[in-house]
Write a protein that holds these residues in place. Structure first.
Motif, PDB file in Angstrom:
ATOM      1  N   GLY A 140       0.786  -1.219   0.000  1.00 43.18           N
ATOM      2  CA  GLY A 140       0.000   0.000   0.000  1.00 43.18           C
ATOM      3  C   GLY A 140       0.818   1.268   0.000  1.00 43.18           C
ATOM      4  N   GLU A 141       2.054   1.225  -0.477  1.00 46.32           N
ATOM      5  CA  GLU A 141       2.914   2.399  -0.544  1.00 46.32           C
ATOM      6  C   GLU A 141       3.072   2.837  -1.994  1.00 46.32           C
ATOM      7  N   ARG A 142       3.270   4.133  -2.179  1.00 51.39           N
ATOM      8  CA  ARG A 142       3.490   4.667  -3.519  1.00 51.39           C
ATOM      9  C   ARG A 142       4.979   4.916  -3.717  1.00 51.39           C
ATOM     10  N   VAL A 143       5.490   4.469  -4.858  1.00 49.54           N
ATOM     11  CA  VAL A 143       6.901   4.653  -5.208  1.00 49.54           C
ATOM     12  C   VAL A 143       6.962   5.418  -6.522  1.00 49.54           C
ATOM     13  N   LEU A 144       7.757   6.485  -6.538  1.00 51.73           N
ATOM     14  CA  LEU A 144       7.974   7.280  -7.747  1.00 51.73           C
ATOM     15  C   LEU A 144       9.334   6.918  -8.325  1.00 51.73           C
ATOM     16  N   LEU A 145       9.325   6.293  -9.475  1.00 52.31           N
ATOM     17  CA  LEU A 145      10.563   5.864 -10.125  1.00 52.31           C
ATOM     18  C   LEU A 145      10.885   6.801 -11.281  1.00 52.31           C
ATOM     19  N   PRO A 146      12.100   7.367 -11.333  1.00 51.50           N
ATOM     20  CA  PRO A 146      12.466   8.209 -12.482  1.00 51.50           C
ATOM     21  C   PRO A 146      12.376   7.409 -13.780  1.00 51.50           C
ATOM     22  N   ASN A 147      11.826   8.035 -14.798  1.00 59.67           N
ATOM     23  CA  ASN A 147      11.634   7.333 -16.066  1.00 59.67           C
ATOM     24  C   ASN A 147      12.948   6.872 -16.680  1.00 59.67           C
ATOM     25  N   SER A 148      14.020   7.646 -16.485  1.00 57.63           N
ATOM     26  CA  SER A 148      15.309   7.237 -17.040  1.00 57.63           C
ATOM     27  C   SER A 148      15.789   5.937 -16.405  1.00 57.63           C
ATOM     28  N   GLU A 149      15.529   5.769 -15.108  1.00 59.40           N
ATOM     29  CA  GLU A 149      15.908   4.534 -14.424  1.00 59.40           C
ATOM     30  C   GLU A 149      15.060   3.363 -14.902  1.00 59.40           C
ATOM     31  N   VAL A 150      13.762   3.601 -15.084  1.00 55.15           N
ATOM     32  CA  VAL A 150      12.871   2.540 -15.573  1.00 55.15           C
ATOM     33  C   VAL A 150      13.255   2.139 -16.992  1.00 55.15           C
ATOM     34  N   PHE A 151      13.599   3.129 -17.816  1.00 55.59           N
ATOM     35  CA  PHE A 151      13.902   2.867 -19.223  1.00 55.59           C
ATOM     36  C   PHE A 151      15.191   2.078 -19.397  1.00 55.59           C
ATOM     37  N   THR A 152      16.180   2.305 -18.512  1.00 56.03           N
ATOM     38  CA  THR A 152      17.481   1.648 -18.657  1.00 56.03           C
ATOM     39  C   THR A 152      17.618   0.393 -17.793  1.00 56.03           C
ATOM     40  N   SER A 153      16.637   0.093 -16.938  1.00 57.71           N
ATOM     41  CA  SER A 153      16.717  -1.071 -16.058  1.00 57.71           C
ATOM     42  C   SER A 153      15.912  -2.230 -16.642  1.00 57.71           C
ATOM     43  N   ALA A 154      16.221  -3.425 -16.147  1.00 58.29           N
ATOM     44  CA  ALA A 154      15.431  -4.600 -16.506  1.00 58.29           C
ATOM     45  C   ALA A 154      14.107  -4.545 -15.757  1.00 58.29           C
ATOM     46  N   VAL A 155      13.008  -4.580 -16.489  1.00 55.88           N
ATOM     47  CA  VAL A 155      11.672  -4.497 -15.913  1.00 55.88           C
ATOM     48  C   VAL A 155      10.978  -5.849 -16.110  1.00 55.88           C
ATOM     49  N   GLN A 156      10.545  -6.442 -15.016  1.00 60.30           N
ATOM     50  CA  GLN A 156       9.810  -7.707 -15.061  1.00 60.30           C
ATOM     51  C   GLN A 156       8.321  -7.389 -14.996  1.00 60.30           C
ATOM     52  N   VAL A 157       7.612  -7.625 -16.101  1.00 64.03           N
ATOM     53  CA  VAL A 157       6.178  -7.362 -16.183  1.00 64.03           C
ATOM     54  C   VAL A 157       5.454  -8.659 -15.862  1.00 64.03           C
ATOM     55  N   GLN A 158       4.916  -8.755 -14.665  1.00 63.33           N
ATOM     56  CA  GLN A 158       4.301  -9.999 -14.214  1.00 63.33           C
ATOM     57  C   GLN A 158       2.932 -10.248 -14.830  1.00 63.33           C
ATOM     58  N   THR A 159       2.282  -9.201 -15.281  1.00 61.28           N
ATOM     59  CA  THR A 159       0.946  -9.349 -15.877  1.00 61.28           C
ATOM     60  C   THR A 159       0.970  -9.102 -17.378  1.00 61.28           C
ATOM     61  N   ALA A 160       2.109  -9.339 -18.007  1.00 61.64           N
ATOM     62  CA  ALA A 160       2.199  -9.155 -19.450  1.00 61.64           C
ATOM     63  C   ALA A 160       1.327 -10.151 -20.194  1.00 61.64           C
ATOM     64  N   PHE A 161       1.111 -11.333 -19.611  1.00 56.98           N
ATOM     65  CA  PHE A 161       0.273 -12.362 -20.208  1.00 56.98           C
ATOM     66  C   PHE A 161      -0.867 -12.707 -19.249  1.00 56.98           C
ATOM     67  N   ASP A 162      -1.842 -13.450 -19.764  1.00 60.46           N
ATOM     68  CA  ASP A 162      -3.018 -13.757 -18.955  1.00 60.46           C
ATOM     69  C   ASP A 162      -2.714 -14.736 -17.828  1.00 60.46           C
ATOM     70  N   SER A 163      -1.730 -15.610 -18.015  1.00 58.88           N
ATOM     71  CA  SER A 163      -1.440 -16.642 -17.011  1.00 58.88           C
ATOM     72  C   SER A 163       0.025 -16.614 -16.625  1.00 58.88           C
ATOM     73  N   ARG A 164       0.303 -17.180 -15.439  1.00 62.24           N
ATOM     74  CA  ARG A 164       1.667 -17.215 -14.918  1.00 62.24           C
ATOM     75  C   ARG A 164       1.891 -18.535 -14.201  1.00 62.24           C
ATOM     76  N   ARG A 165       3.106 -19.091 -14.293  1.00 64.61           N
ATOM     77  CA  ARG A 165       3.401 -20.393 -13.697  1.00 64.61           C
ATOM     78  C   ARG A 165       4.036 -20.225 -12.324  1.00 64.61           C
TER      79      ARG A 165
END
Length: 297
Positions: free
Chosen positions: A157-182
């Motif tokens: 329940g906390e809000r985190v503000l991430l600089p876009n440059s950091e998000v753009f250059t870092s590895a981002v794991q998108v857990q909901t990119a697909f409908d299912s997950r193993r």
């Protein structure tokens, strides 16, 4: 003294005369600024309607509307400046903006870097609002993608503000990119257990757990001989949302434990075997004569 007063009066007359002459231009510039306000509202509404029809991302729609609004105001302010100051040419304005943009660029390079990264994120859409992502040490749901920061709400329940440059250059794991997950759930059974029987029990019980998807089907793999158990890996698929994964895993653990208990299959504790021996007898540092005495005894 009279000459000085006359010079001052002449200067004041010239200032007043030039001020009176510039009043129509200043009034016109003020009117242009008022019209720019209404024009920006019209342009903003037009940009919003066009972006809603052509762009799916809400954040990108907001960016297009913002850029259109800022561009309208820049044009209106420049036009008003040219009207209010007739001696000011467009070339002078462009040159001034060019020099100031270099200074501003050095002073606000981090802001511009984040702005550019945010624009690229909005255009490429590696993730969308509502996706659950992991960036570095932060994990949560994307709430908003601004031109400077990406806002995520953590599962605590906390809000985190991430600089876009950091998000753009870092590895981002998108857990909901697909409908299912193993999910891979490790289970260890006693060495005396019948492995085919344990496999059938695990396969049957995991298929009946609420939240486990039947397509793809669950899989039961034997993965290793552990120190005190033979280790299985129960692989099953759920919906990709974090809450669904967490709740289903709890149900699976409860169901597997109950099924193994009913079949009298134990999940062993870690076991260590300790050996005790006479250190005097097997010591390599005892004299040979003393070692012979021990052997004769």
């Amino acid at each position: 003294m009279t000459d000085l007063l006359s010079t001052i009066l002449d200067s004041l007359r010239e200032i007043v005369a030039s001020g009176v002459k510039s009043i129509p231009a200043v009034l016109t510039a003020i009117i242009v600024l008022f019209l720019t306000r209404y024009l920006s509202q019209f342009v903003r509404g037009l940009a919003t309607r066009i972006s809603e029809k052509s762009v799916r991302s809400k954040s990108l729609q907001h960016l297009i509307t913002k850029i259109a609004d800022i561009a309208t105001w820049i044009f209106g302010v420049l036009f008003a400046a040219v009207i209010a100051f007739p001696g000011l040419s467009l070339g002078d304005i462009v040159a001034t903006l060019g020099l100031s943009s270099v200074a501003i660029g050095f002073a606000f390079q981090d802001i511009f870097k984040n702005f550019l990264a945010g624009t690229l994120i909005l255009l490429q859409e590696p993730f969308r609002i509502g996706d659950q992502i992991i960036v570095g040490d932060f994990e949560g749901t994307v709430e908003r993608i601004d031109v400077r920061t990406t806002k995520i709400r953590t599962y605590q329940g906390e809000r985190v503000l991430l600089p876009n440059s950091e998000v753009f250059t870092s590895a981002v794991q998108v857990q909901t990119a697909f409908d299912s997950r193993r999910t891979d759930l490790a289970v260890g059974v006693d060495y005396n257990t019948s492995l085919p029987e344990a496999t059938d029990i695990l396969e049957g019980i995991i298929k009946g757990v609420e939240g486990v998807l039947q397509d793809p089907e669950p899989e039961i793999d034997l993965v290793s001989f552990g120190d005190s158990s033979i280790d299985f890996l129960v692989r099953y698929w759920t919906r990709s949302q974090q809450k669904e994964v967490r709740v289903t895993k709890t149900r699976a653990i409860l169901a597997i434990k109950q099924a193994l208990d009913d079949a009298n299959i134990s999940i062993p504790y870690p076991i260590r075997t300790l050996y005790f021996y006479n250190q005097d007898r097997y010591s390599d540092y005892l004299p040979k004569s003393r070692d012979r005495e021990h052997n004769s005894v």
